[in-house]
Write an enzyme that holds these catalytic residues in place. Structure first.
Site: not given
Ligand SMILES: Cc1cc2nc3c(=O)[nH]c(=O)nc-3n(C[C@H](O)[C@H](O)[C@H](O)COP(=O)(O)OP(=O)(O)OC[C@H]3O[C@@H](n4cnc5c(N)ncnc54)[C@H](O)[C@@H]3O)c2cc1C
Length: 392
Positions: A138, A252, A345, A372, A392
């Site tokens: 996905f 989720r 721990d 997710e 957001f």
């Molecule tokens: C092992 C793994 C498997 C995954 N599998 C899939 C998959 O199969 N398909 C898929 O599409 N995605 C997948 N993902 C992606 C995952 O859904 C994203 O990593 C996640 O949605 C967060 O996006 P990002 O990593 O870009 O972090 P970012 O969106 O850059 O977030 C960085 C930080 O900012 C914070 N933040 C975001 N918005 C705000 C706001 N408005 N105010 C304050 N703080 C905020 C977040 O909480 C986080 O702490 C996977 C991720 C991992 C690690």
């Protein structure tokens, strides 16, 4: 009499959730639990250490009907939402990586094909995916910000009977395993879902290596360089972000159950370890602070179980809302991660050893609390529900 013999309740099910389950739900839980004990636990630590996905378990989960288990027809099991939750719980008691594989295949690939696909797409993909003969992934997240999928750069342009797809996706579970990727891309009409097949020229998957988390799961970057996708591969039934978001709601929900299994595995480990570990002349389980910490784990597991059970009953009744899913995903992931860290721990130095499960679950749960929808994203969903204001 040994202290453990004085226990009247199951420490991993203090509110007797089991008594709330139907005979079929119990049967599903027991059969998955047996498979996890016999087939997953003996091999999973090695896969985690080697950073390999346990491909040999795909047949096992398929044979038990765990892929697309909520779908009726198309060789799928047609089980209710509680059964799907219990499947996730038992699988994640083994490892979040295997549960992630099943979640993606079931909730993020088979669900949208079933909900939004054409008759031909359903016939072609669902039975093969249920049997584990075809694997899906996905693609929603992009490198510049997974929390903000509306800012999608991957796009598709119409070219006669086909579409030309360009862009990339990041952090995609099953990416390198997948025969078909459900890819969400911006079009002139809004976001559409495309079934991109692995042989299509211009499509490439690159595995993300050196992860410290979900090491027994494949995570990839996907690249689309002028990929020609036939219009027959577009999901006809949905336009807009509500397509991918509805898939995330399904996944989720399952995660809220899954992480309970990881937390139970950690509590189980510390109950045994602290009962045997003699310090200052007595088992550490006999000290007040250790009991307090384990009681807190049990309290949080019980709360998480009740949330998921109620959520599942609402899902089966058709009343579950995304905000309710956010509360459960947030609460249960936070509880499981805190429990895994504290269990690590309580094992002292042994807690960093692969001989014991908490450190593996702890590392896995760092991904599960992030993917997710991060914890913050779910908090903001609830904040919006309370205030009516999108912060957001
Ligand atoms: C092992 C793994 C498997 C995954 N599998 C899939 C998959 O199969 N398909 C898929 O599409 N995605 C997948 N993902 C992606 C995952 O859904 C994203 O990593 C996640 O949605 C967060 O996006 P990002 O990593 O870009 O972090 P970012 O969106 O850059 O977030 C960085 C930080 O900012 C914070 N933040 C975001 N918005 C705000 C706001 N408005 N105010 C304050 N703080 C905020 C977040 O909480 C986080 O702490 C996977 C991720 C991992 C690690």
């Amino acid at each position: 009499m040994a202290a453990a013999d004085k226990r009247q309740l199951n420490p991993l099910d203090l509110y007797d959730i089991r008594s709330e389950l139907t005979e079929e739900e119990c049967m599903v839980q027991d059969s998955v639990a047996r498979m996890v004990d016999e087939k997953v636990l003996p091999v999973i630590q090695q896969h985690f250490e080697n950073h390999t996905f346990p491909q040999e378990l795909v047949r096992e989960v398929a044979d038990l009907g765990l892929l697309g288990s909520s779908i009726e027809g198309y060789d799928c099991a047609g089980l209710n939402a509680i059964c799907y939750g219990l499947i996730c719980q038992e699988l994640e008691r083994g490892d979040s990586g295997l549960r992630s594989f099943v979640s993606v295949q079931s909730s993020l690939v088979m669900f949208p094909i079933h909900a939004y696909g054409s008759a031909e797409q359903k016939e072609r993909w669902l039975p093969a995916m249920a049997r584990g003969e075809a694997i899906g992934c996905f693609g929603l997240t992009e490198a510049h910000g997974g929390s903000d999928p509306g800012n999608m750069k991957t796009h598709a342009k119409r070219a006669g009977d086909d579409w030309i797809l360009n862009g990339s996706k990041m952090w995609i579970t099953n990416g390198n395993l997948a025969d078909a990727a459900v890819v969400w891309a911006m079009t002139d009409d809004g976001v559409r879902g495309f079934i991109v097949e692995k042989h299509m020229p211009g499509f490439a998957a690159q595995e993300i290596e050196n992860k410290f988390s979900l090491r027994a799961s494949v995570t990839s970057a996907l690249f689309f360089d002028n990929v020609r996708v036939p219009n027959d591969n577009v999901l006809p039934g949905v336009v807009g972000l509500k397509g991918p978001l509805s898939c995330l709601t399904q996944a989720r929900y399952g995660i809220s159950w899954g992480v309970v299994g990881a937390a139970q595995a950690c509590l189980n480990e510390v109950l045994s370890y602290t009962g045997d570990r003699i310090l200052f002349g007595r088992p550490i389980a006999h000290t007040q602070t250790v009991q307090l910490r384990m009681a807190d784990m049990a309290r949080r597991i019980t709360t998480a179980q009740l949330l998921s059970l109620r959520l599942g009953r609402m899902k089966d009744a058709g009343t579950m809302t995304p905000t309710q899913v956010s509360i459960a995903k947030w609460n249960n992931c936070r509880a499981a991660l805190d429990i895994a860290r504290d269990a690590r721990d309580l094992l002292g130095g042994a807690g960093i050893s692969a001989e014991y499960v908490p450190v593996r679950h702890m590392l896995n749960l760092e991904s599960v609390i992030t993917y997710e929808g991060t914890e913050t994203v779910h908090q903001l969903v609830v904040g919006k529900e309370l205030t009516g204001v999108n912060a957001f």
